[in-house]
Design a protein around this motif. Structure first.
Motif, short mmCIF file in Angstrom:
data_model
loop_
_atom_site.label_atom_id
_atom_site.label_comp_id
_atom_site.label_asym_id
_atom_site.label_seq_id
_atom_site.Cartn_x
_atom_site.Cartn_y
_atom_site.Cartn_z
N LEU A 39 0.83 -1.20 0.00
CA LEU A 39 0.00 0.00 0.00
C LEU A 39 0.87 1.25 0.00
N GLY A 40 1.88 1.29 0.85
CA GLY A 40 2.78 2.43 0.93
C GLY A 40 3.57 2.65 -0.35
N MET A 41 3.99 1.55 -0.97
CA MET A 41 4.75 1.66 -2.22
C MET A 41 3.94 2.40 -3.28
N TYR A 42 2.69 2.04 -3.42
CA TYR A 42 1.90 2.61 -4.50
C TYR A 42 1.21 3.91 -4.11
N LEU A 43 0.88 4.10 -2.85
CA LEU A 43 0.31 5.38 -2.43
C LEU A 43 1.32 6.50 -2.54
N PHE A 44 2.56 6.22 -2.13
CA PHE A 44 3.59 7.24 -2.06
C PHE A 44 4.62 7.14 -3.18
N ARG A 45 4.42 6.19 -4.10
CA ARG A 45 5.34 5.95 -5.21
C ARG A 45 6.78 5.84 -4.72
N HIS A 46 6.96 4.93 -3.78
CA HIS A 46 8.26 4.78 -3.13
C HIS A 46 8.74 3.34 -3.24
N LYS A 47 9.96 3.16 -3.68
CA LYS A 47 10.62 1.86 -3.81
C LYS A 47 9.99 0.98 -4.90
N THR A 48 9.24 1.55 -5.80
CA THR A 48 8.57 0.75 -6.82
C THR A 48 9.53 0.22 -7.89
N LYS A 49 10.71 0.82 -8.00
CA LYS A 49 11.68 0.36 -9.00
C LYS A 49 12.69 -0.63 -8.43
N ASN B 7 13.42 -4.19 -7.21
CA ASN B 7 12.79 -5.51 -7.38
C ASN B 7 12.49 -6.20 -6.06
N LYS B 8 13.37 -6.06 -5.08
CA LYS B 8 13.11 -6.75 -3.81
C LYS B 8 11.87 -6.20 -3.12
N PHE B 9 11.49 -4.97 -3.41
CA PHE B 9 10.26 -4.42 -2.87
C PHE B 9 9.08 -4.67 -3.81
N ALA B 10 9.29 -4.39 -5.11
CA ALA B 10 8.21 -4.51 -6.09
C ALA B 10 7.69 -5.94 -6.22
N PHE B 11 8.56 -6.93 -6.05
CA PHE B 11 8.12 -8.32 -6.12
C PHE B 11 8.03 -8.96 -4.74
N GLY B 12 8.91 -8.53 -3.84
CA GLY B 12 8.97 -9.14 -2.52
C GLY B 12 7.75 -8.84 -1.65
N PHE B 13 7.35 -7.57 -1.57
CA PHE B 13 6.21 -7.23 -0.74
C PHE B 13 4.91 -7.91 -1.22
N PRO B 14 4.59 -7.86 -2.52
CA PRO B 14 3.37 -8.56 -2.95
C PRO B 14 3.43 -10.07 -2.69
N LEU B 15 4.59 -10.68 -2.89
CA LEU B 15 4.72 -12.11 -2.63
C LEU B 15 4.53 -12.40 -1.14
N LEU B 16 5.19 -11.62 -0.29
CA LEU B 16 5.03 -11.79 1.15
C LEU B 16 3.59 -11.53 1.57
N GLY B 17 2.97 -10.52 0.97
CA GLY B 17 1.58 -10.21 1.28
C GLY B 17 0.66 -11.37 0.94
#
Length: 86
Positions: free
Chosen positions: A53-63, A65-75
């Motif tokens: 939610l924070g990544m896409y609300l605040f456009r932070h760390k979206t580029k 990969n460990k966040f862009a793929f890791g957070f959704p997978l962990l979620g």
């Protein structure tokens, strides 16, 4: 037990979402930042949905990969585990 697990995930997710906002604001001001290790640890400990939610609300760390793929997978894993509790 189920309510406690759901509450825990909600609180850690809220904390991580707030940390993502704080880190984004600090990045804009070129100030001291929250470490990626801290953000990822909170994600692993149950806050991945708040991280997404924070990544896409605040456009932070979206580029990153460990966040862009890791957070959704962990979620997804966290949601699966919560569903198994119920």
């Amino acid at each position: 037990m189920e309510l406690a697990a759901l509450s825990y995930v909600a609180v850690v997710s809220l904390v991580l979402c707030i940390y993502m906002y704080i880190d984004k604001e600090r990045a804009k001001k070129k100030e001291w930042r929250i470490s990626e290790r801290t953000l990822l640890t909170l994600g692993v400990l149950g806050g991945a949905l708040g991280g997404v939610l924070g990544m896409y609300l605040f456009r932070h760390k979206t580029k990153h990969n460990k966040f862009a793929f890791g957070f959704p997978l962990l979620g997804a894993i966290h949601v699966f585990l919560l569903v198994q509790l119920f």
